[in-house]
Design an enzyme around this catalytic site. Structure first.
Site, PDB file in Angstrom:
ATOM      1  CG  HIS A 313      -2.084   0.909   1.069  1.00  0.00           C
ATOM      2  ND1 HIS A 313      -2.021   2.240   1.361  1.00  0.00           N
ATOM      3  CD2 HIS A 313      -3.327   0.672   0.598  1.00  0.00           C
ATOM      4  CE1 HIS A 313      -3.189   2.786   1.089  1.00  0.00           C
ATOM      5  NE2 HIS A 313      -4.008   1.864   0.622  1.00  0.00           N
ATOM      6  CG  ASP A 371      -8.580  -4.287  -2.507  1.00  0.00           C
ATOM      7  OD1 ASP A 371      -9.776  -4.178  -2.224  1.00  0.00           O
ATOM      8  OD2 ASP A 371      -7.888  -3.352  -2.916  1.00  0.00           O
TER       9      ASP A 371
HETATM   10  N1  CMC Z   1       4.121  -7.332  -5.063  1.00  0.00           N
HETATM   11  C1  CMC Z   1       5.464  -7.320  -5.229  1.00  0.00           C
HETATM   12  N2  CMC Z   1       6.252  -6.265  -5.021  1.00  0.00           N
HETATM   13  C2  CMC Z   1       5.660  -5.146  -4.605  1.00  0.00           C
HETATM   14  C3  CMC Z   1       4.272  -5.079  -4.398  1.00  0.00           C
HETATM   15  C4  CMC Z   1       3.499  -6.230  -4.638  1.00  0.00           C
HETATM   16  N3  CMC Z   1       2.184  -6.219  -4.450  1.00  0.00           N
HETATM   17  N4  CMC Z   1       3.949  -3.828  -3.987  1.00  0.00           N
HETATM   18  C5  CMC Z   1       5.101  -3.150  -3.944  1.00  0.00           C
HETATM   19  N5  CMC Z   1       6.142  -3.942  -4.305  1.00  0.00           N
HETATM   20  C6  CMC Z   1       7.572  -3.591  -4.307  1.00  0.00           C
HETATM   21  C7  CMC Z   1       7.914  -2.680  -5.475  1.00  0.00           C
HETATM   22  O1  CMC Z   1       8.313  -3.426  -6.601  1.00  0.00           O
HETATM   23  C8  CMC Z   1       9.042  -1.876  -4.889  1.00  0.00           C
HETATM   24  O2  CMC Z   1      10.206  -2.675  -4.871  1.00  0.00           O
HETATM   25  P1  CMC Z   1      11.680  -2.016  -5.074  1.00  0.00           P
HETATM   26  O3  CMC Z   1      11.856  -1.065  -3.928  1.00  0.00           O
HETATM   27  O4  CMC Z   1      12.609  -3.177  -5.066  1.00  0.00           O
HETATM   28  O5  CMC Z   1      11.626  -1.315  -6.415  1.00  0.00           O
HETATM   29  C9  CMC Z   1       8.644  -1.677  -3.431  1.00  0.00           C
HETATM   30  O6  CMC Z   1       7.801  -2.818  -3.132  1.00  0.00           O
HETATM   31  C10 CMC Z   1       7.876  -0.386  -3.162  1.00  0.00           C
HETATM   32  O7  CMC Z   1       6.737  -0.392  -4.009  1.00  0.00           O
HETATM   33  P2  CMC Z   1       6.179   0.866  -4.809  1.00  0.00           P
HETATM   34  O8  CMC Z   1       5.670   0.382  -6.131  1.00  0.00           O
HETATM   35  O9  CMC Z   1       7.189   1.963  -4.781  1.00  0.00           O
HETATM   36  O10 CMC Z   1       4.988   1.267  -3.867  1.00  0.00           O
HETATM   37  P3  CMC Z   1       3.798   2.221  -4.254  1.00  0.00           P
HETATM   38  O11 CMC Z   1       3.454   2.943  -3.000  1.00  0.00           O
HETATM   39  O12 CMC Z   1       4.101   3.048  -5.454  1.00  0.00           O
HETATM   40  O13 CMC Z   1       2.663   1.181  -4.666  1.00  0.00           O
HETATM   41  C11 CMC Z   1       0.728  -0.196  -4.618  1.00  0.00           C
HETATM   42  C12 CMC Z   1       1.590   0.824  -3.851  1.00  0.00           C
HETATM   43  C13 CMC Z   1      -0.529  -0.489  -3.801  1.00  0.00           C
HETATM   44  C14 CMC Z   1       0.308   0.390  -5.990  1.00  0.00           C
HETATM   45  C15 CMC Z   1       1.565  -1.481  -4.809  1.00  0.00           C
HETATM   46  O14 CMC Z   1       1.937  -2.006  -3.558  1.00  0.00           O
HETATM   47  C16 CMC Z   1       0.807  -2.537  -5.615  1.00  0.00           C
HETATM   48  O15 CMC Z   1       0.790  -2.474  -6.850  1.00  0.00           O
HETATM   49  N6  CMC Z   1       0.159  -3.535  -4.932  1.00  0.00           N
HETATM   50  C17 CMC Z   1      -0.636  -4.527  -5.612  1.00  0.00           C
HETATM   51  C18 CMC Z   1      -1.981  -3.938  -5.993  1.00  0.00           C
HETATM   52  C19 CMC Z   1      -2.900  -3.770  -4.808  1.00  0.00           C
HETATM   53  O16 CMC Z   1      -3.087  -4.685  -4.020  1.00  0.00           O
HETATM   54  N7  CMC Z   1      -3.509  -2.576  -4.713  1.00  0.00           N
HETATM   55  C20 CMC Z   1      -4.527  -2.298  -3.701  1.00  0.00           C
HETATM   56  C21 CMC Z   1      -4.163  -1.186  -2.800  1.00  0.00           C
HETATM   57  S1  CMC Z   1      -5.280  -1.139  -1.408  1.00  0.00           S
HETATM   58  C22 CMC Z   1      -6.755  -0.622  -2.077  1.00  0.00           C
HETATM   59  C23 CMC Z   1      -6.854   0.840  -2.194  1.00  0.00           C
HETATM   60  O17 CMC Z   1      -6.737   1.518  -1.158  1.00  0.00           O
HETATM   61  O18 CMC Z   1      -7.076   1.289  -3.336  1.00  0.00           O
END
Ligand code: CMC
Length: 436
Positions: A313, A371
């Site tokens: 998240h 989710d």
């Molecule tokens: N699976 C694998 N790796 C992940 C995941 C995941 N679900 N989420 C984040 N990472 C890794 C990402 O690759 C990065 O790694 P590194 O530092 O080595 O490059 C690190 O963790 C930080 O991630 P980020 O992409 O910078 O984090 P963000 O804040 O931009 O993304 C997110 C947040 C929710 C978009 C992401 O965690 C994600 O895509 N999760 C899966 C989709 C999901 O479950 N979304 C629902 C969110 S809750 C509902 C809502 O409130 O809308």
């Protein structure tokens, strides 16, 4: 906003004059640096794609402490609201700032209940869609179309219009989602029934047919109500910010909420519960629990672009408090339906266990989000996977409308108009086509 005694000083290494920037204190959470005069005084913009360090507004509605894993609606912890209040009480709280007294609740429930029917003409509009259209495509259209059916509540600057639009949206979303579902399966629409609760009425519109009496199951109705409560608001997330930005042009509330529905559809936001269940189905087809190791390996390989859906998240870097509550509901529902041995649920529990112990997820503070469980609960209740995000939209409508109304009432409100760092071609001359 309370100004702080502390000021920030911005200095430049090229000798340009320094600038002092005011700081504001919130009631909780980080202070903010007020950069509104930055461009006028320095000719420079700030750069923050993804809004990693930018507060786009001030708000009194929802507060999240991502490190503590805390979510407050108007100051009340989500754990207490989920146990002591139903969804419509939560809606009242989000809209008006306080929990209702018994008489205020009675009046509010009656107002919402009396707006659950939609204009009969809307079913002909719905009929224009393909039967296999994605429910979120249909919902984007239906919610936008409300502005064509309810002309008397489209003036965003009129407080009475805003109030009636809020009630209409909260009341009609369950009817629209259920209609979209019935349309895809070719069953007759079921009209709302006003002696049922908000969640009970929704379940009846979803699952009843005109041929038989339908009695909603109390455990499942409670689970549905909790899904609604947990998704009701989540401060300035992508869809809420979309609603605020869209509404900032003065467009009508139905159009602004339709923009929120469209944004929510994405798999990184509301589409995650659908994506999560599809992921579980894929792993199941690959061989189930025995294949979790291979799947996790793929997730860790950055070149694969595979993510563990339902994990991680932007704000929660500790357990998502909604996930804890949804996990509890998940066990309750599966127990009620005798589904604890369901292979997909077993797979999800195993996946969760392995991911929570894996160094990759631990180091990045990736925990299950709401989710991860809400998809399993909805599937157990009998909701088809493509409808999950539409139910999230139904629940989030109150948050969108509360945030939109807060923005319109804010004396500092202006049309949202971000700036950019331009890195494209500088001015050049167009050559006639024969010379290109
Ligand atoms: N699976 C694998 N790796 C992940 C995941 C995941 N679900 N989420 C984040 N990472 C890794 C990402 O690759 C990065 O790694 P590194 O530092 O080595 O490059 C690190 O963790 C930080 O991630 P980020 O992409 O910078 O984090 P963000 O804040 O931009 O993304 C997110 C947040 C929710 C978009 C992401 O965690 C994600 O895509 N999760 C899966 C989709 C999901 O479950 N979304 C629902 C969110 S809750 C509902 C809502 O409130 O809308």
């Amino acid at each position: 906003m309370t100004p702080s005694d502390v000021k920030a000083t911005l200095s430049f290494s090229d000798g340009s004059p320094q600038m002092e920037l005011p700081l504001y204190k919130g009631t909780i959470g980080p202070d903010v640096i007020d950069i509104r005069k930055l461009y006028a005084q320095t000719g420079k913009f700030t750069y923050d794609p993804g809004f990693l360090s930018t507060a786009s507004c001030n708000s009194t509605i929802t507060y999240i402490d991502g490190d503590k894993g805390e979510l407050l609606y108007r100051g009340y912890p989500i754990e207490q609201l989920a146990v002591n209040c139903d969804y419509l009480e939560t809606c009242y709280l989000l809209l008006y700032g306080e929990l209702p007294t018994p008489s205020q609740k009675e009046e509010f429930v009656s107002r919402v209940t009396n707006h659950t029917m939609v204009n009969e003409q809307m079913q002909f509009f719905l009929r224009g869609f393909r039967r296999d259209a994605h429910p979120m495509a249909v919902m984007t259209g239906l919610v936008g179309a409300l502005s064509a059916f309810y002309h008397d509540s489209t003036d965003i600057n009129n407080p009475e219009h805003r109030e009636i639009a809020a009630i209409r949206l909260i009341a009609k979303m369950p009817t629209l989602v259920a209609m979209a579902y019935k349309y895809t399966i070719g069953q007759p629409y079921i009209y709302p029934k006003n002696d049922l609760s908000y969640a009970g009425n929704f379940m009846r519109m979803m699952f009843a047919t005109p041929c038989e009496e339908y009695k909603p199951n109390d455990v499942l109705v409670r689970a549905m109500d909790r899904i609604f409560t947990l998704h009701a608001d989540h401060e300035q997330n992508a869809s809420t910010s979309t609603v605020r930005l869209c509404g900032s042009s003065g467009t009508n509330p139905f159009a602004a909420i339709a923009a929120g529905v469209a944004c929510l559809w994405g798999p990184a936001h509301g589409g995650a519960n659908e994506a999560c269940l599809n992921m579980l189905n894929d792993i199941q087809q690959m061989g189930g629990v025995a294949k979790i190791g291979d799947f996790i390996k793929q997730v860790k390989d950055k070149s694969s672009n595979v993510k563990l859906m339902g994990f991680g998240h932007r704000v929660y870097k500790n357990y998502d408090p909604r996930a804890k509550l949804m996990r509890e509901t998940c066990h309750e529902v599966l127990g009620e339906l005798g589904l604890h041995d369901d292979p997909l649920f077993k797979l999800a529990m195993e996946l969760e266990k392995i991911a929570l112990e894996d160094e990759y997820f631990v180091a990045r503070k990736l925990y299950p989000n709401v989710d991860f469980y809400s998809g399993i609960v909805q599937r157990a209740i009998g909701i088809p996977v493509p409808l999950f995000t539409a139910i999230f939209a139904l629940a989030r409508t109150v948050g969108w409308i509360a945030q939109l109304n807060e923005m319109i009432g804010d004396p500092e409100y202006k049309i949202g108009r971000p700036r950019q760092l331009f890195v494209g071609a500088t001015k050049r001359d167009v050559k006639p086509i024969a010379q290109r």
